[in-house]
Design a protein around this motif. Structure first.
Motif, PDB file in Angstrom:
ATOM      1  N   SER A  31     -11.507   1.803 -11.097  1.00 47.69           N
ATOM      2  CA  SER A  31     -10.332   2.219 -10.336  1.00 47.69           C
ATOM      3  C   SER A  31      -9.649   3.430 -10.961  1.00 47.69           C
ATOM      4  CB  SER A  31      -9.324   1.067 -10.241  1.00 47.69           C
ATOM      5  OG  SER A  31      -9.898  -0.031  -9.571  1.00 47.69           O
ATOM      6  N   ASN A  82      -6.649   5.068  -5.555  1.00 44.46           N
ATOM      7  CA  ASN A  82      -5.821   4.040  -4.948  1.00 44.46           C
ATOM      8  C   ASN A  82      -6.662   3.085  -4.106  1.00 44.46           C
ATOM      9  OD1 ASN A  82      -3.640   2.612  -3.885  1.00 44.46           O
ATOM     10  ND2 ASN A  82      -3.383   4.076  -2.213  1.00 44.46           N
ATOM     11  N   ARG A  83      -7.593   3.633  -3.314  1.00 45.51           N
ATOM     12  CA  ARG A  83      -8.457   2.779  -2.499  1.00 45.51           C
ATOM     13  C   ARG A  83      -9.346   1.916  -3.384  1.00 45.51           C
ATOM     14  NH1 ARG A  83      -8.490   7.484   0.847  1.00 45.51           N
ATOM     15  NH2 ARG A  83     -10.399   8.266  -0.145  1.00 45.51           N
ATOM     16  N   ARG A  84      -9.836   2.481  -4.483  1.00 49.79           N
ATOM     17  CA  ARG A  84     -10.615   1.689  -5.427  1.00 49.79           C
ATOM     18  C   ARG A  84      -9.767   0.567  -6.005  1.00 49.79           C
ATOM     19  NH1 ARG A  84     -13.300   6.518  -9.103  1.00 49.79           N
ATOM     20  NH2 ARG A  84     -14.654   7.427  -7.506  1.00 49.79           N
ATOM     21  N   HIS A 113      -1.372  -1.499 -10.553  1.00 51.99           N
ATOM     22  CA  HIS A 113      -0.954  -2.003  -9.240  1.00 51.99           C
ATOM     23  C   HIS A 113      -0.048  -3.210  -9.454  1.00 51.99           C
ATOM     24  CE1 HIS A 113      -2.357  -3.567  -5.013  1.00 51.99           C
ATOM     25  NE2 HIS A 113      -1.065  -3.348  -5.080  1.00 51.99           N
ATOM     26  N   LEU A 160      -5.549   9.326  -4.535  1.00 51.98           N
ATOM     27  CA  LEU A 160      -5.613   8.463  -3.366  1.00 51.98           C
ATOM     28  C   LEU A 160      -6.959   7.747  -3.297  1.00 51.98           C
ATOM     29  CD1 LEU A 160      -3.794  10.581  -0.635  1.00 51.98           C
ATOM     30  CD2 LEU A 160      -3.022   8.441  -1.692  1.00 51.98           C
ATOM     31  N   VAL A 161      -8.031   8.445  -3.722  1.00 50.51           N
ATOM     32  CA  VAL A 161      -9.329   7.789  -3.802  1.00 50.51           C
ATOM     33  C   VAL A 161      -9.263   6.648  -4.811  1.00 50.51           C
ATOM     34  CG1 VAL A 161     -11.730   8.094  -4.513  1.00 50.51           C
ATOM     35  CG2 VAL A 161     -10.642   9.808  -3.080  1.00 50.51           C
ATOM     36  N   GLY A 211       0.903   4.217  -2.818  1.00 55.17           N
ATOM     37  CA  GLY A 211       0.707   5.615  -2.460  1.00 55.17           C
ATOM     38  C   GLY A 211       1.861   6.488  -2.937  1.00 55.17           C
ATOM     39  N   LEU A 220      -7.249  -0.966  -4.630  1.00 54.87           N
ATOM     40  CA  LEU A 220      -7.072  -2.016  -3.639  1.00 54.87           C
ATOM     41  C   LEU A 220      -8.306  -2.913  -3.567  1.00 54.87           C
ATOM     42  CD1 LEU A 220      -5.305  -0.121  -0.711  1.00 54.87           C
ATOM     43  CD2 LEU A 220      -4.331  -1.870  -2.206  1.00 54.87           C
ATOM     44  N   PHE A 221      -9.479  -2.309  -3.628  1.00 56.51           N
ATOM     45  CA  PHE A 221     -10.717  -3.088  -3.568  1.00 56.51           C
ATOM     46  C   PHE A 221     -10.813  -4.031  -4.763  1.00 56.51           C
ATOM     47  CE2 PHE A 221     -15.253  -3.692  -4.478  1.00 56.51           C
ATOM     48  CZ  PHE A 221     -15.668  -4.229  -3.265  1.00 56.51           C
ATOM     49  N   THR A 259       0.831  -1.192   0.000  1.00 57.80           N
ATOM     50  CA  THR A 259       0.000   0.000   0.000  1.00 57.80           C
ATOM     51  C   THR A 259       0.870   1.249   0.000  1.00 57.80           C
ATOM     52  OG1 THR A 259      -1.684  -1.198   1.237  1.00 57.80           O
ATOM     53  CG2 THR A 259      -1.842   1.202   1.223  1.00 57.80           C
TER      54      THR A 259
END
Length: 620
Positions: free
Chosen positions: A91, A27-29, A154, A24-25, A8, A31-32, A4
Motif C-alpha cells: 500500500s 489509497n486504492r491499494r 488508514h 491516490l493509487v 482522499g 482500501l484493498f 474514503t
C-alpha cells in the motif's frame, strides 16, 4: 464513502499533481488491504478455531464444499497473514513512528513469544510440531504488524476492524444457539454413521463428548469457544450500544438492544459450560473497574448510589453464571490441571535454561504424571507452556505477554498512550485481560483464530501516530526494516509447501479403513513421508494397519521410522516390542518395552507386556 473521502483528503493535502495521482493509487491499494484484513478478522474464529498440531487426525478439506463450510488446517494461517502483511507494505507505507518506544507494548509481547520459541528447537525431538508452532507464531506476528501498518495509513480502518470483531462474535453466538437447538443431534448421528462406515468403535472419551450438551460452535472444544467469547464480548456489547444510536428513541434503543445482546451472550457463555471463562470475565471486569479511577469517577458523578448497584449487578450475574455452568458437574478437571502444572514445573527444573523443547510436553507429561492421572497433550497454561518447553526466557516472554493489558492500561492512565475513546479502551482491555486470565487455565495459545484477535485488539483501542502524506511512499521504509518484513512475508508464504503432503495425508487418512493391498499402502506412505519428512503420523498409521493385518515386519519398519522422528513416544516403542515378540527376539522386545516404560511408566498395557516378557524369560 465517508471514510474514503477522509482518506482522499488526507492523502491529497499539500501534494503536487503528479504526487496526488500516485498517492491516490496508493489509497486504492490501502482500501484493498484494509478490506482483506477485515475479512481475515471476520473469518478467523470460523476457519481457524481448531488446535495447532497436536494429533495425527487428518484436517485438510477435500472438496470445494468443505473449503466453504469446514474449518481450515492451521498450517495455512502463515500464508493468510503473510498476504496481509505483504498487502500492507504494498500500500506504500511509512512503518514505524519515530517515538516507537511509546508503542512497544503493542508489538513486542507477541514478537517476544515468537523469538523465544526458537529456543525450544534446541532440545526438541518433535521437530514437526516445533516448526509448525513457530510458523504459527510468525503468522500471528505478521498479522499484528499488518494491522499496525494499516492503522497508521488508514486510521478510519479501526472502525471496520472493530466492526468485524463484533459481527463475528454475533455470528458465533447465533452458531452456538443453533447448535443447542439442532446441532448436537446432527453431530452425534454423523459421528456414529462415520464410525459404522469405517468399521471402528467410538472411544469412551468421544462418546462422552458426543453425549454432552456443552456448546462449542465453530471451535473444537467448548472452553476455546468460551475463551473467544470473553475476549470479544465487551467490545461487541459496546458496539451494540453504539449501533443502537441509529434508531429513535436513542436511549430506549440502546437499553433494549444492549440488554438483549448482553443477556444472549451470557446465556451462550454459560451454555459452553466453561467455569474458567465465567470467572475470568468477572475478575477482569472487576480489575479494570478498580484500576481505572475514571470509571469510578463517572459513576460517582452521576450518582454515588450507582457504585453499589453496579457491584451488586456484577456479583449477581457472576453468581448465576457460575451456578449454571457448575450444575451437575464435578471438579475433576480442576484437579487434573494441578497434575499438568506440577509436571510442567518438573520439566522446567529438569532444563531451566532451554526447557525440554517445543512439542515435548506430551511425552514428558506421560513420563512425569502420577499414576491414574488423566492423559493430555497440552499444558493448559500459557505461562507454563513456554516455561516448560522454552526455559527461563520462555517464561519471561510469556509473563510479558500476559501482562500486556495491564501495561497498556497503566500507559493510558499515565497518558503515555492515548486511547481511541474511554469506553472502547475499557471494553478492549477487559476482554484482553479476561482472555489472558483464562489462558492460565486452558490452552488458549494453541487456538489460531482466537490468538489473532487477542493480539490485535490492543492495537485497535490505542491511537497510533498517523503517517504524514509525504511519508507514504514505500521508499521511506528503512532498508533493514524492509528486509525483515519481506523476510517475514516470505516465511509465511512458504507454508504452502506443506499443501501437497497434507492433502495426500488427508486422502490416506480418509481411506485408512478401506480394504487395500498392504504394498499399495506402503507406497502411499512413502510418498507422503517424502512430502512431510518430519511427521511421524503416516508411519504410525501404516504400523497400526500392518499390526491389524498381522504383518509384523512391515509394522516394525513403520514404527522404526516413526521413532526416528519422535523418539520419546512411548506407544511407538510398545508397538516395536510387540513386533519383536512376534519374531521371537526377546532381547529387543525387552529393550523396547523398557524404553516405553521410561516414557510412560504407569501405563497398564505396557506393564503387562513387560510381565509377559519376564514370564517368557523365566520359562526358557
Amino acid at each position: 464513502m465517508q471514510s474514503t473521502g477522509k482518506i482522499g483528503a488526507i492523502i491529497t493535502f499539500g501534494s503536487t499533481q503528479h504526487g496526488t495521482s500516485k498517492l491516490l493509487v496508493e489509497n486504492r491499494r490501502c482500501l484493498f488491504s484494509t478490506f482483506y484484513i477485515a475479512a481475515v478478522i471476520l473469518i478467523a474464529p470460523f476457519k481457524f478455531g481448531s488446535v495447532v498440531n497436536t494429533t495425527g487426525i487428518g484436517f485438510y478439506p477435500q472438496t470445494g464444499f468443505a473449503w466453504i463450510f469446514s474449518p481450515w488446517p492451521p498450517f495455512l494461517l502463515p500464508a493468510v497473514t503473510g498476504i496481509a502483511l505483504g498487502l500492507s507494505m504494498w500500500s506504500g507505507l511509512s512503518i514505524f513512528p519515530r517515538d516507537f518506544s511509546r508503542y512497544k507494548h503493542l508489538l513486542l509481547p507477541i514478537a517476544s513469544l515468537t523469538i523465544v520459541s526458537f529456543i525450544g528447537i534446541i532440545r526438541t525431538t518433535e521437530y514437526d510440531a516445533a516448526i509448525l508452532f513457530i510458523w504459527y507464531l510468525i503468522a500471528v506476528l505478521n498479522f499484528v504488524l499488518a494491522v499496525f501498518i494499516q492503522l497508521r495509513n488508514h486510521p478510519t480502518a479501526r472502525t471496520l476492524f472493530l466492526g468485524s470483531i463484533a459481527v463475528g462474535t454475533v455470528l458465533l453466538i447465533v452458531s452456538g444457539l443453533n447448535q443447542v437447538m439442532y446441532g448436537f443431534d446432527e453431530t452425534r448421528e454423523l459421528a456414529i454413521r462415520l464410525a459404522r462406515e469405517e468399521n471402528r468403535q467410538l472411544t469412551p472419551d468421544l462418546l462422552n463428548r458426543l453425549n454432552q450438551t456443552r456448546v462449542f460452535a465453530t471451535f473444537t472444544y467448548p472452553n476455546n469457544y468460551a475463551a473467544h467469547l470473553i475476549l470479544t464480548l465487551p467490545i461487541t456489547i459496546y458496539s451494540t450500544w453504539s449501533f443502537a444510536r441509529k434508531f429513535n428513541p436513542v436511549r430506549v434503543s440502546q437499553m433494549v438492544l444492549t440488554t438483549v445482546m448482553t443477556a444472549t451472550s451470557m446465556l451462550v457463555l454459560t451454555l459452553s459450560g466453561s467455569r474458567g471463562a465465567v470467572c475470568s470475565l468477572f475478575i477482569a471486569t472487576a480489575a479494570i473497574i478498580l484500576a481505572d479511577r475514571r470509571i469510578v469517577r463517572v459513576l460517582s458523578d452521576r450518582s454515588r448510589r450507582m457504585i453499589p448497584f453496579v457491584a451488586v449487578c456484577l456479583i449477581s450475574i457472576f453468581g448465576v453464571a457460575v451456578f449454571m455452568v457448575s450444575k451437575d458437574r464435578d471438579f475433576a478437571s480442576i484437579g487434573a490441571r494441578f497434575d499438568y502444572y506440577q509436571a510442567a514445573l518438573k520439566m522446567f527444573l529438569h532444563a531451566p535454561l532451554l526447557g525440554v523443547g517445543l512439542g515435548e510436553f506430551f511425552p514428558w507429561y506421560m513420563r512425569l504424571k502420577p499414576p491414574g492421572a488423566e492423559e493430555t497433550r497440552l499444558v493448559h497454561n500459557l505461562f507454563l507452556n513456554f516455561l516448560s518447553q522454552c526455559g527461563l526466557f520462555g517464561g519471561i516472554a510469556a509473563g510479558y505477554f500476559l501482562l500486556q493489558p495491564l501495561l497498556i492500561l497503566n500507559a493510558v492512565i499515565t497518558e503515555k498512550l492515548r486511547a481511541v475513546s474511554f469506553p472502547v479502551s475499557v471494553a478492549g482491555l477487559a476482554g484482553c485481560l479476561a482472555w489472558n486470565i483464562h489462558s492460565l487455565t486452558d490452552f488458549n495459545i494453541q487456538i489460531p483464530g482466537t490468538v489473532l484477535i487477542a493480539s490485535i485488539l490492543p492495537l485497535l483501542i490505542i491511537r497510533t501516530p498517523h503517517s504524514q502524506p509525504e511519508k507514504l511512499a514505500l521508499r521511506f521504509i528503512p532498508g533493514g526494516v524492509r528486509v525483515i518484513f519481506v523476510g517475514l512475508v516470505v516465511i509465511g508464504l512458504c507454508c504452502v509447501i506443506r499443501i501437497p503432503g497434507e492433502r495426500s495425508y488427508q486422502r490416506f487418512y480418509s481411506r485408512v479403513y478401506e480394504e487395500a493391498a498392504l504394498e499399495d499402502i506402503i507406497h502411499e506412505v512413502q510418498n507422503i513421508a517424502r512430502l512431510l519428512p518430519n511427521s511421524p503420523y503416516p508411519w504410525d498409521l501404516l504400523g497400526r494397519i500392518a499390526i491389524q493385518k498381522n504383518n509384523y515386519p512391515v509394522a516394525e519398519m513403520a514404527f522404526t521410522e516413526a521413532l526416528q522422528r519422535t523418539p520419546h513416544r512411548a506407544s511407538y516403542s510398545a508397538y516395536m516390542s510387540r513386533c519383536f515378540l512376534a519374531k521371537g527376539d526377546l532381547k529387543s522386545a525387552e529393550e523396547s518395552i523398557a524404553h516405553a516404560l521410561t516414557w510412560y511408566p504407569h501405563k497398564p498395557e505396557f506393564r503387562e507386556i513387560a510381565r509377559y516378557i519376564d514370564g517368557l524369560k523365566l520359562g526358557m
